[in-house]
Design an enzyme around this catalytic site. Structure first.
Site, short mmCIF file in Angstrom:
data_model
loop_
_atom_site.label_atom_id
_atom_site.label_comp_id
_atom_site.label_asym_id
_atom_site.label_seq_id
_atom_site.Cartn_x
_atom_site.Cartn_y
_atom_site.Cartn_z
N ASP A 276 0.53 -2.57 -9.82
CA ASP A 276 0.17 -3.81 -10.51
C ASP A 276 0.42 -3.69 -12.01
OD1 ASP A 276 -0.66 -4.55 -8.01
OD2 ASP A 276 -2.79 -4.38 -8.43
N ALA B 30 -6.81 -13.38 -5.77
CA ALA B 30 -5.84 -13.97 -4.85
C ALA B 30 -4.74 -13.02 -4.43
CB ALA B 30 -5.20 -15.21 -5.51
N GLY B 31 -4.62 -11.87 -5.08
CA GLY B 31 -3.53 -10.95 -4.74
C GLY B 31 -2.36 -11.05 -5.68
N SER C 149 -2.81 -10.08 -8.88
CA SER C 149 -3.19 -9.08 -9.87
C SER C 149 -3.61 -9.65 -11.21
CB SER C 149 -2.05 -8.08 -10.06
OG SER C 149 -2.59 -6.81 -10.28
N SER C 150 -4.53 -10.59 -11.14
CA SER C 150 -5.12 -11.11 -12.38
C SER C 150 -5.82 -9.99 -13.15
CB SER C 150 -6.11 -12.23 -12.05
OG SER C 150 -7.11 -11.79 -11.14
N SER C 151 -6.38 -9.02 -12.43
CA SER C 151 -7.09 -7.92 -13.11
C SER C 151 -6.11 -7.05 -13.90
CB SER C 151 -7.87 -7.07 -12.10
OG SER C 151 -7.02 -6.55 -11.11
N HIS D 56 0.82 -1.22 0.00
CA HIS D 56 0.00 0.00 0.00
C HIS D 56 0.86 1.27 0.00
CE1 HIS D 56 -4.10 -1.72 0.54
NE2 HIS D 56 -3.41 -2.75 0.97
N THR D 57 2.05 1.18 -0.58
CA THR D 57 2.91 2.37 -0.66
C THR D 57 2.78 3.09 -1.99
OG1 THR D 57 4.71 0.91 -1.38
CG2 THR D 57 4.66 1.53 0.96
#
Length: 386
Positions: free
Chosen positions: A173, A126-127, A129-131, A36-37
């Site tokens: 991402d 899942a984290g 970053s498939s998006s 979250h930076t």
């Protein structure tokens, strides 16, 4: 191993009775340190991984776009380029391609209809970053298909997330998916968008353990971002030279504690200490001090529990198992949090045995199943003629 080009060619022809002209792919990513930076203009150490979203495309006449993602549903989905101003309800996956097309049109890029076949081996929600991988594969494909000469692909993906999907995410991402380099970590900073690559030591491996706790980040993510922005607003009242939490150091933050709410202080402490960990990691990697590098991952996860409150019991159990295993050098949640994956740093020789160990112990202790796999580095997004 199956050639994805050939598989896509067959599937595309079956679906659309035509041949695609372009093939694009973009990798998922792992956030190694720097949680979250990015939207706080800070620093991130990330890794593009050998899990990809792949898209075959061709242009069509008119304004109708047809897409098939056989892993999600068997039907071909459609949208008209003239009627995509707002997203579909119920978090429909089609909102990502609709959103990308909408942002491109808003930026005065001329599109016509197209057909696309989409596959992926990146775990969803899942984290990893498939998006963003979908966004960057599609943007890269459309860039080539329509000869758009885009220089802001990452920003287009972010705009899709922020303004169409409704998740107020940063740029990490998309930048990692675009700019990954095999055998290297990506070091990125988010004030001037400066990127550099650091060699990832061959002696190390990353084991990804997926809790299968699906996370919908939009609400929690937006709340955490608002809390970070609120902390900055409070701090900058007395220190107007602060432009982001990246400008805050620990002494200033401790000194200002009484002027911040408990949430503001904790969120800021997480971000400030994460930036510090990214800087420390660079020196430990250069000197091959893998023990200290791994310990930074444990510290990061502890901060996620105490300060950013974006972990969950399943992730905490996995990191606790990692802490007790001599085979694991460090572990933490990766990505937005609230579920999804944890990453586990091991020596390359220990990775396979550790992956079995951690899932076995997790199953014993939780009664739930987790899946583990070793992730390798990969290059960023590519596009080729079919």
């Amino acid at each position: 191993m199956t050639n994805p080009h050939l598989t896509h060619l067959d599937l595309f022809q079956q679906a659309f009775a035509a041949k695609p002209t372009h093939f694009s792919q973009a990798p998922g990513r792992l956030e190694i340190l720097g949680n979250h930076t990015d939207y706080n203009q800070g620093f991130v150490l990330s890794l593009a991984v050998d899990r990809h979203t792949q898209i075959s495309l061709r242009k069509t006449q008119g304004s109708l776009c047809q897409l098939l993602s056989p892993q999600i549903e068997t039907n071909i989905r459609e949208f008209d380029l003239h009627s995509i101003n707002s997203p579909l309800p119920n978090k429909d996956w089609l909102n990502y391609p609709r959103g990308i097309a909408h942002i491109l049109q808003q930026n005065q890029h001329a599109l016509t209809g197209f057909q696309a076949l989409i596959t992926s081996d990146i775990p969803l929600s899942a984290g990893m970053s498939s998006s963003a991988a979908l966004e960057m594969a599609l943007v890269s494909g459309l860039d080539a298909l329509f000869e758009l000469n885009l220089s802001n692909k990452a920003e287009i993906g972010q705009a899709c997330e922020n303004h169409y999907i409704g998740a107020n995410t940063g740029l990490m991402d998309q930048l990692t998916s675009l700019n990954g380099k095999k055998d290297h970590l990506l070091l990125s900073e988010y004030r001037h968008l400066h990127l550099s690559h650091l060699p990832f030591p061959q002696q190390l491996a990353i084991v990804v353990v997926n809790t299968h706790v699906a996370h919908d980040l939009s609400q929690e993510y937006n709340q955490r971002r608002a809390e970070c922005e609120s902390a900055l607003a409070t701090l900058s009242q007395k220190h107007p030279d602060l432009h982001s939490l990246r400008d805050v150091d620990l002494p200033l933050l401790h000194q200002s504690r009484t002027s911040l709410s408990q949430e503001e202080y904790k969120r800021a402490l997480h971000v400030v200490s994460e930036n510090s960990r990214v800087h420390q990691a660079q020196s430990y990697l250069k000197t091959h001090d893998f023990t200290r590098f791994g310990h930074l991952l444990f510290e990061s996860h502890q901060s996620s529990i105490q300060n950013f409150e974006n972990s969950c019991p399943e992730l905490n159990l996995l990191v606790d198992i990692a802490n007790k295993s001599p085979r694991c050098l460090g572990a933490r949640l990766s990505g937005g949090g609230f579920g999804g994956i944890s990453i586990h740093l091991t020596r390359a020789a220990d990775a396979a045995a550790y992956a079995k160990h951690v899932t076995h112990i997790y199953s014993q202790k939780s009664g739930k199943e987790a899946t583990a796999f070793v992730c390798h580095s990969a290059d960023g997004a590519t596009v080729h003629p079919h």
